[in-house]
Write an enzyme that holds these catalytic residues in place. Structure first.
Site, PDB file in Angstrom:
ATOM      1  N   GLY A 217       0.777  -1.236   0.000  1.00 32.25           N
ATOM      2  CA  GLY A 217       0.000   0.000   0.000  1.00 32.25           C
ATOM      3  C   GLY A 217       0.804   1.279   0.000  1.00 32.25           C
ATOM      4  N   SER A 218       2.062   1.234  -0.466  1.00 30.93           N
ATOM      5  CA  SER A 218       2.858   2.464  -0.484  1.00 30.93           C
ATOM      6  C   SER A 218       2.267   3.491  -1.449  1.00 30.93           C
ATOM      7  CB  SER A 218       4.315   2.162  -0.839  1.00 30.93           C
ATOM      8  OG  SER A 218       4.416   1.529  -2.094  1.00 30.93           O
ATOM      9  N   ASN A 219       1.782   3.027  -2.592  1.00 34.60           N
ATOM     10  CA  ASN A 219       1.119   3.936  -3.515  1.00 34.60           C
ATOM     11  C   ASN A 219      -0.169   4.493  -2.915  1.00 34.60           C
ATOM     12  OD1 ASN A 219       2.232   4.691  -6.070  1.00 34.60           O
ATOM     13  ND2 ASN A 219       2.177   2.549  -6.690  1.00 34.60           N
TER      14      ASN A 219
ATOM     15  N   LEU B  47      -4.711  -6.991  -6.972  1.00 34.07           N
ATOM     16  CA  LEU B  47      -4.380  -8.194  -7.729  1.00 34.07           C
ATOM     17  C   LEU B  47      -5.574  -9.090  -8.013  1.00 34.07           C
ATOM     18  CD1 LEU B  47      -1.038  -9.136  -5.942  1.00 34.07           C
ATOM     19  CD2 LEU B  47      -1.413  -7.654  -7.928  1.00 34.07           C
TER      20      LEU B  47
ATOM     21  N   ASN C 190      -6.140   2.144 -13.194  1.00 27.31           N
ATOM     22  CA  ASN C 190      -5.098   1.285 -12.641  1.00 27.31           C
ATOM     23  C   ASN C 190      -3.736   1.837 -13.051  1.00 27.31           C
ATOM     24  OD1 ASN C 190      -3.961  -1.167 -11.463  1.00 27.31           O
ATOM     25  ND2 ASN C 190      -3.542  -1.799 -13.570  1.00 27.31           N
TER      26      ASN C 190
ATOM     27  N   HIS D  65       0.134   0.394 -13.980  1.00 25.00           N
ATOM     28  CA  HIS D  65       0.896  -0.810 -14.282  1.00 25.00           C
ATOM     29  C   HIS D  65       2.373  -0.453 -14.329  1.00 25.00           C
ATOM     30  CE1 HIS D  65       1.431  -4.873 -15.770  1.00 25.00           C
ATOM     31  NE2 HIS D  65       2.265  -4.400 -16.680  1.00 25.00           N
TER      32      HIS D  65
ATOM     33  N   ASP E 214      -5.196  -5.240 -18.067  1.00 26.55           N
ATOM     34  CA  ASP E 214      -4.230  -4.305 -18.666  1.00 26.55           C
ATOM     35  C   ASP E 214      -4.523  -3.949 -20.122  1.00 26.55           C
ATOM     36  OD1 ASP E 214      -2.804  -4.360 -16.250  1.00 26.55           O
ATOM     37  OD2 ASP E 214      -1.647  -6.107 -16.886  1.00 26.55           O
TER      38      ASP E 214
ATOM     39  N   GLU F 137       5.815   6.333 -10.076  1.00 25.63           N
ATOM     40  CA  GLU F 137       4.467   6.136  -9.533  1.00 25.63           C
ATOM     41  C   GLU F 137       4.137   7.219  -8.508  1.00 25.63           C
ATOM     42  OE1 GLU F 137       4.210   1.250  -9.904  1.00 25.63           O
ATOM     43  OE2 GLU F 137       4.814   2.175  -8.012  1.00 25.63           O
TER      44      GLU F 137
END
Length: 207
Positions: free
Chosen positions: A30-32, A103, A120, A122, A163, A192
């Site tokens: 969960g860093s993003n 995921l 999303n 990627h 994707d 990111e």
């Protein structure tokens, strides 16, 4: 003075009402997600109001709790059907959904309820190195093995296929012959953190 006070209250309430609500779906560290939450805590246009996960031990839940963002975990069967999740999203008046290291496939019910409102990120330059099972370190490993000279991030809308949704934004980083998958991961993570919140904010301002 009284009229001015009423006007100020009206402006404050209007601003609060107009603030858009973001939900983040995440499965891992969960860093993003934390980066996005912190970014919008300083924003007047939107806020992260909900974090949902498919894993009860995902560290993103600890991050959300620490940042005082409500969170919930749903089992696999709910992610397949989607009706329980949709009810929670609607109750929280969610306007926009962000996948940040999520995921699991998003159910069709949510895709139809939030058309072009689910995005999303990627960790590669799609259409390369995308598809089911291509995430995280698997992507960086594939990039290095293939001898690519660059990698980066792709922010895209999601659809029924992994994707393959319309691309919104890409940013690149160099991949050196001496780079390991970990080296590439660090460069991609930096992209990111820099770009994802900005792209989210831009999309929200356009809708």
């Amino acid at each position: 003075m009284q009229c001015f006070a009423h006007f100020s209250l009206f402006c404050a309430l209007k601003s609060r009402v107009m603030k858009k609500n973001i939900a983040i779906f995440a499965s891992g560290s969960g860093s993003n997600a934390e980066n996005i939450i912190r970014y919008f805590q300083k924003s007047g246009s939107a806020q992260v109001s909900l974090v949902l996960s498919n894993k009860s031990d995902a560290y993103v839940l600890e991050r959300a709790h620490r940042l005082r963002v409500p969170c919930n975990v749903f089992p696999k069967e709910d992610w397949i059907a989607g009706d329980e999740i949709l009810a929670v999203l609607q109750e929280a008046r969610i306007d926009f959904i962000v996948l940040a290291g999520f995921l699991f496939r998003v159910p069709d019910l949510l895709l139809h309820a939030y058309p072009y409102k689910i995005i999303n990120i990627h960790p590669a330059l799609l259409p390369k190195y995308g598809g089911k099972g291509m995430y995280g370190d698997r992507v960086h490993q594939a990039v290095v093995v293939a001898g690519e000279k660059e990698s980066g991030i792709t922010i895209h809308y999601i659809n029924e296929h992994y994707d393959e949704g319309d691309i919104i934004f890409q940013a690149t980083c160099a991949v050196l012959p001496t780079d390991s998958p970990d080296d590439v991961a660090k460069k991609v993570h930096a992209l990111e953190y820099e770009h994802f919140p900005l792209v989210i904010e831009k999309l929200l301002n356009e809708k």
